[in-house]
Write an enzyme that holds these catalytic residues in place. Structure first.
Site, short mmCIF file in Angstrom:
data_model
loop_
_atom_site.label_atom_id
_atom_site.label_comp_id
_atom_site.label_asym_id
_atom_site.label_seq_id
_atom_site.Cartn_x
_atom_site.Cartn_y
_atom_site.Cartn_z
N VAL A 62 0.82 -1.22 0.00
CA VAL A 62 0.00 0.00 0.00
C VAL A 62 0.85 1.27 0.00
O VAL A 62 2.04 1.22 0.23
CB VAL A 62 -1.00 0.02 1.19
CG1 VAL A 62 -1.91 -1.19 1.13
CG2 VAL A 62 -0.26 0.05 2.51
N GLU A 63 0.20 2.39 -0.27
CA GLU A 63 0.84 3.72 -0.31
C GLU A 63 2.07 3.75 -1.22
O GLU A 63 3.12 4.28 -0.84
CB GLU A 63 1.20 4.19 1.11
CG GLU A 63 -0.04 4.48 1.94
CD GLU A 63 0.23 5.35 3.16
OE1 GLU A 63 1.28 6.00 3.21
OE2 GLU A 63 -0.63 5.37 4.04
N GLY A 64 1.95 3.15 -2.38
CA GLY A 64 3.08 3.09 -3.31
C GLY A 64 3.78 1.76 -3.12
O GLY A 64 4.58 1.61 -2.19
#
Ligand SMILES: Cc1cc2nc3c(=O)[nH]c(=O)nc-3n(C[C@H](O)[C@H](O)[C@H](O)COP(=O)(O)OP(=O)(O)OC[C@H]3O[C@@H](n4cnc5c(N)ncnc54)[C@H](O)[C@@H]3O)c2cc1C
Length: 823
Positions: A500-502
């Site tokens: 997640v988040e990149g």
């Protein structure tokens, strides 16, 4: 005097001026003075004159500005404009978002350490500390991770209520809107502590405080939106989620196919202008329970109701849960981590324009809004989660390795286990320093775009490595799930943080260096901007200034790399104490190396560098490890240079330095233009690659630190939930350590008597009784051994279940099998 003396004088002047990064004027003056000096000292006259002429030829055209600009800069500007890599709007937005902090110094080849050390020591307010000691501690005590992940697959209702009531979801919302208005440091510490008891708990609290409706409203919301939503988000009346990802747009988030069409529609009984939305989002955290859904979509205005453009670009909206047509409530099942996560879909859902975040003013600005806000949440949620989980695993695995005995010894005494323990210690120390430093950067007012990518990638990778080593050391105790297990769920959850988040591969290979090289480089962005200046005169003047600044910078980095390589970085000004001075010097060297190789790569590969992900990944590793090492050195200074922490710092630092050299050598050995790679190798590694992984002796000291109580160990564990209570087996095991160590001499005596058959009874109580009766142990020692046995059993016991307890909850309810639908 030799004929070579004048040329040697020029060479020395070049080294001296380039090493100290002095100006061309200083170089010319110094060289001329040296030539006069060697001439007067009797150097060969012809050679001195030739050297003087060479000096004049090389420097005069550069010192005469009009000549330099017309003869050199103008053609170079033309060439530069041709090779300048075309930047997409997405890339431009990413580059323009965020600020540059100390990472810029690391890219400079000559970091100003005084700037790092002058940063204030991060400190909580009394109110924030009280929140950690009160509500956060209480929330941890209320958390039973097995109950959450196995029994109910959700937080219990009383914990949800408690979190809302105590405003855990409003940490980033200012007090004027009813939130807690906490600093980033406090936010980091809260997430860190929650993560040390349950990943479900920390994710549930992390998401509303990260990039989502609250943060977007704070920055871009209309007054009306702020007044309505922020107080309701702060006290949990509204639960938010933010939906960007869909089945076809994951990492490539700007390609979202979800769309809205500007049109009129009915809203609260009135006919208003608004948007008809069609979207299909998945993996959305908190969506199943969310009451307000932040949505990213592309806005189209085919009938030109808002203006002249039909494609208005990515736009953000808030959808109330009760909106007709919203499909919400189903859940994904992310690796047994029980935080709420699921799809959200809608077909031709109508929303008025007042539900667009920021209203009409921010139509089409969605991507910029997301990227501008991304770095703050990314700097905190996952790095803090990773630090909390790693710190807890470090101290508890240390305690377990001391308590658990095999072959008559604590397993931590075996070198194989010691090796894994040392890795855990180093990673936990580094993750703690890294996550605290990015939170502190946010509190200094930075939008740390590059550090947040570094922290997200490396802290989550370190936590995964810690989870792997901790699981290995615990053996079956880590594998068997149940209320007694404190590692298994963290191990399962590690890939979630990675994704997640990149997602990490992309973050490493595309973002860290890709953004870092241009954002942090002292000249590149300025050159690019100068080359695009609309006024030709200013364009030439500014490009000239930046280009020659850049050339001087490049020469200096080449010379510094070579000299610091030749001297193994034993020279040069550096701060620190006797222990850390050499670390700063090494980092000076690697900083020059990074700047040199990065510059050469950008110059020779231009726009192609974007696709050389292996090269940019490795250079990103160098920048990251420089950043991590700086964070550790700052932490060491902030803590008052504690000698007891030195094994941790040393282990983590040598690991970092080793990784830097591996990454640099990988980059140079595989440099796409081979002769350039060889040349760079001679400048960077004149005596070959020297840094070694941390030594076995150092590893032993770091591992030992985890297995005995000490201030340094307590500092490493600080901020995690270690209260020894019913729902916290990890805290209990940790609390046993002092007693277990105290009992060790008695245990050894007792075991020796057993081994020598001085005590012959077969069961433990009889053995103790015989030991006392025959004088092998005293009555007090018997009590001590009984307690040791109780504590050890609590530490090594695993759960077993009635088979019915492991049957799926849906079968318990009499349903045949889980209803599933492909998302
Ligand atoms: C549990 C969970 C919670 C989430 N919560 C939310 C949420 O609340 N809101 C939301 O909008 N989204 C959320 N996401 C989505 C998350 O951000 C995406 O999963 C992530 O962006 C990756 O997309 P993907 O899974 O489709 O992988 P893909 O994009 O298919 O990527 C697969 C692999 O390819 C790599 N890759 C892709 N492009 C490149 C490249 N150019 N160079 C190198 N490598 C590349 C990636 O690093 C990854 O390793 C969540 C996801 C999960 C699993």
């Amino acid at each position: 005097m030799s004929i070579l003396a004048p040329f040697l004088a020029l060479f020395l002047a070049t080294l001296l001026v380039a090493y100290h990064r002095l100006s061309l004027v200083v170089f010319t003056a110094l060289s001329a003075t040296l030539l006069v000096a060697v001439g007067l000292a009797g150097a060969n006259l012809t050679a001195t004159v030739v050297a003087g002429v060479l000096l004049a030829l090389a420097t005069l055209p550069l010192l005469i500005t009009p000549l330099r600009q017309s003869a050199i800069t103008a053609p170079l500007l033309k060439f530069y404009t041709k090779i300048l890599p075309p930047l997409s709007d997405t890339e431009k937005t990413a580059l323009e978002a965020g600020t540059v902090g100390f990472e810029g110094e690391l890219f400079s080849g000559m970091p100003k350490w005084a700037d790092l050390l002058a940063q204030p020591k991060p400190q909580l307010t009394a109110e924030e500390q009280a929140f950690l000691d009160g509500p956060v501690e209480q929330a941890c005590r209320m958390t039973n991770d097995w109950d959450i992940t196995h029994v109910r697959n959700d937080l219990p209702p009383e914990l949800w209520d408690y979190l809302k009531k105590q405003k855990f979801f409003g940490m980033i919302i200012p007090k004027e809107y009813g939130g807690l208005g906490f600093s980033a440091l406090a936010h980091h510490k809260v997430i860190q502590k929650l993560a040390s008891i349950s990943a479900t708990l920390s994710s549930t609290v992390g998401v509303p405080n990260s990039l989502g409706p609250a943060e977007l409203l704070l920055h871009y919301g209309t007054d009306e939106q702020k007044k309505h939503y922020l107080p309701r988000l702060a006290d949990g009346r509204e639960v938010p989620c933010f939906a960007l990802t869909g089945p076809t747009a994951g990492s490539d988030a700007t390609s979202i196919p979800d769309y809205g069409i500007v049109t009129e529609g009915d809203w609260n009984g009135a006919r208003v202008l608004g948007v008809k939305l069609t979207f299909d989002k998945r993996y959305i955290t908190l969506a199943p329970v969310a009451t307000v859904i932040g949505l990213a979509f592309r806005l189209y205005d085919p009938n030109k109701l808002l203006g002249e453009e039909a494609d208005r670009g990515i736009t953000l909206a808030l959808i109330p849960r009760e909106t007709a047509g919203l499909e919400i409530g189903r859940r994904h099942f992310p690796l047994n981590c029980a935080f709420q996560n699921g799809p959200v879909r809608g077909k031709e859902i109508f929303l008025p324009l007042s539900q667009l975040i920021g209203g009409e003013d921010y139509v089409g600005q969605g991507w910029r809004m997301l990227v501008e806000c991304l770095s703050v949440g990314r700097a905190i949620t996952l790095p803090s989660t990773s630090a909390g989980a790693s710190k807890l695993a470090a101290v508890v695995t240390g305690a377990y390795a001391r308590i658990r005995k095999q072959f008559g010894l604590s397993i931590g005494r075996f070198e194989g286990v010691e090796e894994a323990l040392a890795r855990i210690a180093g990673n936990a120390y580094a993750a703690a320093a890294l996550s605290q430093s990015t939170a502190a950067a946010v509190d200094r007012g930075e939008k740390p775009a590059v550090p947040s990518a570094i922290a997200k990638y490396h802290a989550t990778e370190m936590a995964r490595e810690v989870a792997k080593d901790a699981m290995d050391i615990h053996g079956g105790k880590g594998v068997i799930l149940g209320p007694m297990n404190y590692l298994g769920r963290g191990w399962q959850a590690a890939p979630i943080s990675i994704t997640v988040e990149g997602a990490n591969i992309m973050t490493r290979s595309l973002m860290i260096f890709g953004q870092g090289a241009i954002r942090c480089h002292p000249w590149v962005l300025k050159e690019m901007q100068a080359a695009q200046h609309p006024d030709p005169e200013t364009r030439l003047r500014e490009f000239d200034a930046n280009l020659f600044g850049h050339i001087g910078f490049a020469i200096s980095n080449a010379v510094r790399s070579w000299i610091l390589g030749l001297t193994a970085a034993r020279i040069g000004k550096a701060p620190g104490d006797a222990y850390t001075k050499r670390y700063y010097r090494k980092l000076n060297r690697y900083s020059a190396n990074l700047a040199l190789v990065a510059d050469t790569s950008m110059l020779l590969l231009g726009g192609k560098l974007k696709f050389k992900e292996k090269l940019s990944g490795r250079l990103g590793d160098v920048l990251s490890q420089l950043y991590i090492s700086s964070a550790m050195l700052k932490r060491y200074e902030d803590e008052g240079r504690p000698a007891a922490e030195q094994p941790l710092l040393a282990y983590a630092f040598h690991d970092s330095a080793h990784k830097i050299e591996l990454a640099l050598s990988g980059a140079l050995r595989n440099f796409p233009i081979r002769p350039v790679g060889w040349l760079l190798w001679m400048l960077v590694f004149p005596f070959g690659r020297r840094a070694q992984a941390p030594s076995d002796r150092l590893g032993r000291r770091a591992a030992a630190l985890l297995m005995s109580p000490s201030d340094a160990r307590d500092r490493l564990a600080s901020g995690t939930f270690l209260t020894p209570c019913e729902n916290n087996p990890a805290g209990r095991i940790n609390s046993y350590l002092p007693k277990v160590i105290l009992a060790e001499p008695v245990e050894r005596k007792f075991l020796k008597a057993l081994k020598n058959s001085d005590i012959e009874a077969l069961d433990f109580p009889s053995q103790l009784a015989e030991g006392v009766a025959e004088g092998w142990i005293t009555a007090e020692e018997k009590v001590q051994l009984e307690e040791l046995r109780t504590l050890t059993w609590d530490a090594i016991t695993v759960d077993d279940f009635d088979p019915a307890d492991l049957v799926s909850a849906s079968l318990h309810r009499g349903q045949p099998a889980a209803q599933h639908r492909a998302a």
